[in-house]
Structures are given as C-alpha cells and as structure tokens.
Design a protein around this motif. Structure first.
Motif, PDB file in Angstrom:
ATOM      1  N   UNK A 165       0.822  -1.210   0.000  1.00 42.27           N
ATOM      2  CA  UNK A 165       0.000   0.000   0.000  1.00 42.27           C
ATOM      3  C   UNK A 165       0.861   1.267   0.000  1.00 42.27           C
ATOM      4  N   UNK A 166       0.263   2.352  -0.472  1.00 41.40           N
ATOM      5  CA  UNK A 166       0.964   3.635  -0.483  1.00 41.40           C
ATOM      6  C   UNK A 166       1.007   4.206   0.931  1.00 41.40           C
ATOM      7  N   UNK A 167       1.916   5.143   1.145  1.00 44.68           N
ATOM      8  CA  UNK A 167       1.972   5.842   2.431  1.00 44.68           C
ATOM      9  C   UNK A 167       0.805   6.843   2.457  1.00 44.68           C
ATOM     10  N   UNK A 168      -0.027   6.771   3.474  1.00 48.01           N
ATOM     11  CA  UNK A 168      -1.183   7.678   3.528  1.00 48.01           C
ATOM     12  C   UNK A 168      -0.794   8.945   4.282  1.00 48.01           C
ATOM     13  N   UNK A 169      -1.052  10.071   3.635  1.00 50.78           N
ATOM     14  CA  UNK A 169      -0.629  11.368   4.187  1.00 50.78           C
ATOM     15  C   UNK A 169      -1.815  12.325   4.132  1.00 50.78           C
TER      16      UNK A 169
ATOM     17  N   UNK B 290       9.474  15.014  -6.130  1.00 54.71           N
ATOM     18  CA  UNK B 290       8.310  14.758  -6.961  1.00 54.71           C
ATOM     19  C   UNK B 290       8.132  13.273  -7.286  1.00 54.71           C
ATOM     20  N   UNK B 291       9.221  12.616  -7.674  1.00 55.09           N
ATOM     21  CA  UNK B 291       9.078  11.216  -8.093  1.00 55.09           C
ATOM     22  C   UNK B 291       8.554  10.364  -6.951  1.00 55.09           C
ATOM     23  N   UNK B 292       9.162  10.567  -5.795  1.00 51.93           N
ATOM     24  CA  UNK B 292       8.757   9.779  -4.636  1.00 51.93           C
ATOM     25  C   UNK B 292       7.294  10.093  -4.276  1.00 51.93           C
ATOM     26  N   UNK B 293       7.000  11.398  -4.268  1.00 54.08           N
ATOM     27  CA  UNK B 293       5.640  11.793  -3.896  1.00 54.08           C
ATOM     28  C   UNK B 293       4.628  11.207  -4.859  1.00 54.08           C
ATOM     29  N   UNK B 294       4.967  11.222  -6.129  1.00 51.23           N
ATOM     30  CA  UNK B 294       4.014  10.738  -7.128  1.00 51.23           C
ATOM     31  C   UNK B 294       3.853   9.228  -7.058  1.00 51.23           C
ATOM     32  N   UNK B 295       4.924   8.547  -6.701  1.00 48.32           N
ATOM     33  CA  UNK B 295       4.890   7.097  -6.777  1.00 48.32           C
ATOM     34  C   UNK B 295       4.215   6.425  -5.590  1.00 48.32           C
ATOM     35  N   UNK B 296       4.519   6.915  -4.390  1.00 45.58           N
ATOM     36  CA  UNK B 296       4.193   6.062  -3.253  1.00 45.58           C
ATOM     37  C   UNK B 296       3.273   6.663  -2.203  1.00 45.58           C
ATOM     38  N   UNK B 297       2.771   7.865  -2.451  1.00 43.88           N
ATOM     39  CA  UNK B 297       1.967   8.511  -1.411  1.00 43.88           C
ATOM     40  C   UNK B 297       0.507   8.624  -1.849  1.00 43.88           C
TER      41      UNK B 297
END
Ligand code: 6PG
Length: 241
Positions: free
Chosen positions: A18-22, A42-49
C-alpha cells in the motif's frame, strides 16, 4: 520527507504494497512545505503517497478559501489524480460529505487492531496539522461539538465566530489524530507562541490545568510520533522565556 521514506520502508518490511497515507492540512503555513515536497521529491511523492485531507472548507475547488486549491497549486497538480482522495465540498451538505469521507477512510485505510483504546479506527501513516491562534487544529475549534467527538472519524463543523473564513467545514476528529502513526504540527507566528509553550509544557502543567490550547492537550494522547515544526522566531522566544 524522511517520515514518508520511513513509512515506505515499514510498509515494505511488513510485506504491504500500500501507499503511504498522508493527510494534508489547510491554512497558509504549510504552503512552503508543499512546494518543497513537490520541488525536491516529486518522483517519490508521485509514486508512493496517497494524499488525503485532514479538513476541508465547504467551498468550490477554485475558491480562494479552498484547502484543495492551495494544496493543488503547491503540490497536487504534479501528482497523479488517483493518488488524491478528494472530499466533496459542493452539491451536498457538510453532514453528507462527512459521512462519505468516513466511509472512504474506513475503506482505504487499515483499521487499528492491536487492542488499544482506538481499536477499529482508520490509521493514517502521517497527519499534517496546522495550528490556529485560538489553539485549534484541523477544524476542531474550541467549544464546538466537533472538538469533543469521540466516536466518529469525520464530522461536519462550523468555526467559532470571528474565525476566517467563516464557512462550514468537514474535519477528521481527534480519534483519527490519536490513532495516526505520525502527527506533524506546523506552526509559525507570534500569535501561536502560547500554543507552542503548551505543547512543550510538562505533564504536571497539564494536570494543573495550565495548558489551555486544545491542540496541546490533544497531541499528548497520540499513540504515534509527534513532530512539531516551528519557525526560528518561536524557538528564540521559547528560549528567552
Ligand atoms: C483550515 C485549517 C486550520 C489551519 C489553521 C492554521 O483553516 O483550513 O485546517 O486548522 O491549519 O487555522 O492556519 P494558518 O496556517 O493559515 O495560520
């Protein structure tokens, strides 16, 4: 950002995809944080959150008072739409919207199941929270029914008179804040110094009733980590007290 990475690693080590829920905060203070998140990660934010909102104002998405608009301009425009969990703010009542939001939280988040007091509560990985000069956080304004709600996870609410913008809102409750894995408070400005002092006060001060700011009392009951981000002036002022 390292909080996001930590939660990402924890998900992986626990075998969860699952993605990190923020949950994002409203208000003006987190603007710079959102812009930094976009610019640097950006890449991290777009991919996993997976982005949620802690509270929204019942106005159109293009209103200057919209929490969504601020977050969209600073960060979310760069994030795929399916990574953003909207809360309906037009075409229904705040009560209806809160009910829908509660269902979404229950469907999309794991529920606390370890036998603590908050069992069954949807658990966010990270909740970002602004702080108001009256000591409120999210849209849990002092003295309002929303601020003392202990059963529901999302409720409709009106701010107290004088709070701007004076519009109805939908907010997560203290239950969700207490259950989160990480709570990040963001505060800046002299009018919030007393809130910071309350957060940093000793347990004895709290039991003596000397801590008045609701958010300062609220975060003491969080089960997860609590991180407080303040500006330099507040640290200097604290050191000089
Ligand atoms: C909202 C908020 C609220 C806000 C604080 C701080 O009004 O939408 O969720 O809790 O974060 O009032 O607002 P400022 O950052 O603008 O001072």
């Amino acid at each position: 950002m390292s909080l996001i990475q930590n939660e990402e690693k924890r998900n992986a080590s626990e075998g969860r995809s699952s993605r990190v829920s923020l949950a994002l905060s409203g208000g003006s203070t987190p603007k710079a944080l959102y812009a930094a998140l976009r610019a640097q990660h950006l890449d991290l934010a777009a991919r996993s959150v997976q982005y949620f909102f802690g509270d929204v104002r019942m106005v159109a998405d293009d209103s200057p008072h919209s929490n969504f608009l601020m977050a969209h301009e600073q960060l979310l425009h760069a994030v795929p739409a399916d990574h953003v969990v909207p809360i309906t703010t037009v075409g229904c009542t705040a009560a209806e919207s809160a009910e829908q939001f509660e269902c979404v939280l229950r469907e999309q988040l794991p529920l606390v199941d370890d036998g603590h007091g908050d069992a069954g509560c949807p658990q966010l990985d990270i909740v970002l929270l602004g702080v108001g000069p009256d000591g409120h956080t999210a849209s849990l304004f002092p003295g309002t029914p929303a601020s003392t709600e202990t059963e529901k996870c999302a409720v409709p609410c009106m701010p107290n008179e004088g709070v701007q913008p004076y519009v109805e809102r939908v907010t997560i409750t203290q239950r969700v804040i207490h259950a989160a894995k990480n709570v990040v408070l963001i505060a800046g400005g002299k009018d919030k110094q007393w809130v910071l002092e309350g957060i940093l006060a000793t347990d004895a001060d709290v039991s003596d009733g000397r801590v008045a700011a609701p958010v300062a009392r609220l975060v003491r009951k969080c089960r997860g980590n609590v991180v407080v981000l303040v500006n330099q002036d507040m640290i200097r002022e604290h050191a000089s007290l």
